[in-house]
Design a protein around this motif. Sequence first.
Motif, mmCIF file in Angstrom:
data_model
loop_
_atom_site.group_PDB
_atom_site.id
_atom_site.type_symbol
_atom_site.label_atom_id
_atom_site.label_comp_id
_atom_site.label_asym_id
_atom_site.label_seq_id
_atom_site.Cartn_x
_atom_site.Cartn_y
_atom_site.Cartn_z
ATOM 1 N N ILE A 176 0.883 -1.128 0.032
ATOM 2 C CA ILE A 176 -0.098 -0.057 -0.058
ATOM 3 C C ILE A 176 0.880 1.307 -0.151
ATOM 4 N N ASP A 177 1.955 1.320 0.918
ATOM 5 C CA ASP A 177 2.784 2.400 0.940
ATOM 6 C C ASP A 177 3.589 2.705 -0.126
ATOM 7 N N HIS A 178 3.971 1.700 -0.959
ATOM 8 C CA HIS A 178 4.961 1.997 -2.085
ATOM 9 C C HIS A 178 3.893 1.774 -3.561
ATOM 10 N N THR A 179 2.617 1.868 -3.461
ATOM 11 C CA THR A 179 1.933 1.895 -4.564
ATOM 12 C C THR A 179 1.553 3.211 -5.007
ATOM 13 N N GLU A 180 1.719 3.788 -6.155
ATOM 14 C CA GLU A 180 1.231 5.176 -6.511
ATOM 15 C C GLU A 180 -0.222 5.162 -6.631
ATOM 16 N N GLY A 181 -0.899 6.120 -5.927
ATOM 17 C CA GLY A 181 -2.262 6.150 -6.138
ATOM 18 C C GLY A 181 -2.949 6.831 -4.768
ATOM 19 N N ASP A 182 -4.112 7.583 -4.543
ATOM 20 C CA ASP A 182 -4.436 7.750 -3.672
ATOM 21 C C ASP A 182 -5.815 7.342 -2.999
ATOM 22 N N ILE A 183 -6.389 6.244 -3.631
ATOM 23 C CA ILE A 183 -7.795 5.599 -3.320
ATOM 24 C C ILE A 183 -7.584 4.130 -3.457
ATOM 25 N N TRP A 184 -7.994 3.245 -2.669
ATOM 26 C CA TRP A 184 -8.274 2.012 -2.671
ATOM 27 C C TRP A 184 -9.635 1.384 -2.680
ATOM 28 N N VAL A 185 -10.022 0.843 -3.575
ATOM 29 C CA VAL A 185 -11.404 0.186 -3.649
ATOM 30 C C VAL A 185 -11.326 -1.362 -3.375
ATOM 31 N N THR A 186 -11.969 -1.807 -2.590
ATOM 32 C CA THR A 186 -11.904 -3.266 -2.044
ATOM 33 C C THR A 186 -13.175 -3.977 -1.519
ATOM 34 N N SER A 187 -13.065 -5.268 -1.356
ATOM 35 C CA SER A 187 -14.257 -5.990 -0.952
ATOM 36 C C SER A 187 -14.843 -5.328 0.337
ATOM 37 N N LYS A 188 -16.000 -5.485 0.656
ATOM 38 C CA LYS A 188 -16.900 -4.943 1.662
ATOM 39 C C LYS A 188 -16.254 -5.641 2.894
ATOM 40 N N ASN A 189 -15.812 -4.952 4.217
ATOM 41 C CA ASN A 189 -15.521 -5.358 5.292
ATOM 42 C C ASN A 189 -14.047 -5.995 5.203
ATOM 43 N N THR A 190 -13.391 -5.397 4.224
ATOM 44 C CA THR A 190 -12.141 -6.027 4.385
ATOM 45 C C THR A 190 -11.158 -5.232 5.342
ATOM 46 N N ARG A 191 -10.758 -6.361 6.334
ATOM 47 C CA ARG A 191 -10.120 -5.809 7.449
ATOM 48 C C ARG A 191 -8.640 -5.480 7.177
ATOM 49 N N ASN A 192 -7.979 -6.168 6.254
ATOM 50 C CA ASN A 192 -6.400 -5.615 6.126
ATOM 51 C C ASN A 192 -5.996 -5.878 4.505
ATOM 52 N N PHE A 193 -4.818 -5.663 4.123
ATOM 53 C CA PHE A 193 -4.582 -5.867 2.529
ATOM 54 C C PHE A 193 -4.450 -7.296 2.307
ATOM 55 N N ASP A 194 -3.828 -8.057 3.093
ATOM 56 C CA ASP A 194 -3.441 -9.422 2.601
ATOM 57 C C ASP A 194 -4.578 -10.388 2.661
ATOM 58 N N PHE A 195 -5.825 -10.142 3.260
ATOM 59 C CA PHE A 195 -7.147 -11.049 2.960
ATOM 60 C C PHE A 195 -8.378 -10.500 2.429
ATOM 61 N N ALA A 196 -8.264 -9.384 1.609
ATOM 62 C CA ALA A 196 -9.218 -8.929 0.738
ATOM 63 C C ALA A 196 -9.772 -10.065 -0.319
ATOM 64 N N GLN A 197 -10.785 -10.080 -0.593
ATOM 65 C CA GLN A 197 -11.805 -10.878 -1.320
ATOM 66 C C GLN A 197 -11.869 -10.259 -2.871
ATOM 67 N N PRO A 198 -12.182 -11.163 -3.755
ATOM 68 C CA PRO A 198 -12.351 -10.899 -5.155
ATOM 69 C C PRO A 198 -13.545 -9.705 -5.208
ATOM 70 N N ILE A 199 -13.542 -8.804 -6.129
ATOM 71 C CA ILE A 199 -14.497 -7.939 -6.543
ATOM 72 C C ILE A 199 -14.767 -7.936 -8.000
ATOM 73 N N PRO A 200 -15.959 -7.791 -8.717
ATOM 74 C CA PRO A 200 -16.072 -7.826 -10.033
ATOM 75 C C PRO A 200 -15.102 -6.595 -10.884
ATOM 76 N N GLU A 201 -14.802 -7.060 -11.941
ATOM 77 C CA GLU A 201 -13.861 -6.124 -12.753
ATOM 78 C C GLU A 201 -14.604 -4.790 -13.068
ATOM 79 N N TYR A 202 -15.820 -5.071 -13.032
ATOM 80 C CA TYR A 202 -16.438 -3.727 -13.633
ATOM 81 C C TYR A 202 -16.542 -2.541 -12.764
#
Length: 375
Positions: free
Chosen positions: A48-74
Amino acid sequence: MFYVALRILLYDKIRSLITLLGVVFAVGLIFAQVGIYLGLMETSSVIIDHTEGDIWVTSKNTRNFDFAQPIPEYFYDHVKSVEGVQWAEKLIVTWGLIKQKEGGTEQVEVIGYNPDTLVGGPWKMKEGDARSVKNGNFFIVDESAWKRLGEFKVGDYRDIFFRRLQVVGISSGAKSFTTAPLIFTSYNVAQSLSDLVGPANTVFVVAKVDSRHDVADVVARLKKKLKDVDVYTSGDFSRKTRLYWTIETGVGFSFMLTILISFLIGMLIVGQTIYNSTMEHIKEFGTLKAMGADNAEIYRIIFSQAFINALAGYLASLVITIASVKLYHAAGMVMVVNVWVNVAVLVLTLLMCFAAAFVSIRKIKSIDPAILFRG
């Protein structure tokens, strides 16, 4: 008063040396615990800290970076369409197995990124080029993985998710908190490798906000438009990840407990020394009071002793800590020693030693100058 305090400490050199060693031990342990904890937290949000970008969109109720769930590409197209978004990129984080050269398997964390933009990819290359994963079954492995996976060199082949991939680069600095080594591959390869992600899903959408717009405003627009996902600023997502590992796993409690114990040990050692010294020189302090010295002047002597112990112990511990950083890194641990850590430990050291002096202060307060005329 400082000179008097120094003379008192040097009166019994052996005891003062033992006290100093106790302070060095306590402060050194505080340095180590704070530095290692901050190092662990850096690794927990390193992507996260070394990725260029200001905003992260992730699955609902994601608690940390390592265990996020897939979301549709749309969601990627939805993010790009929001006013204020300069660009967006898809990023995959998934888990898999890599086959060892000598047999057996190890778990790895796979990062799939766009090799054209390098968003989410390795930021520091030791060998090779981060764009080399494009158009083929290629991957980049971080040098921190060598302890778990054995040494790699460019051109080697490994089976990942039971598919043959070739090493095209060695990265540096991408150490994982989870102990599972990090490997980087192209977004398309990562998507095709993992059954969990699937062909029409991503895991994150990372967005950059146009400089003419406020990040908080764009986040609010995304939250209003996108349902069933979470939207974070990079800073918020990094803090959320660090807090998860700190609180949920008990890591933070264990480090805090060790720091507290070290603090108490140092306080007891310094307190006992200053108190014994005060009792040995009780008549001298009584003499000072009989000559007109007030309590405040004697307090300065006591606090000067505490300050000398604190400063000497801190400086010795700082030198030892700086000298041992490379040893920690060689052992596979990240230890953070920076200005803020140094200042924080200095404040703790002074607090520890000044708090220890209060026992002696109470004794001085009750001194009666008439003690000089007693047997």
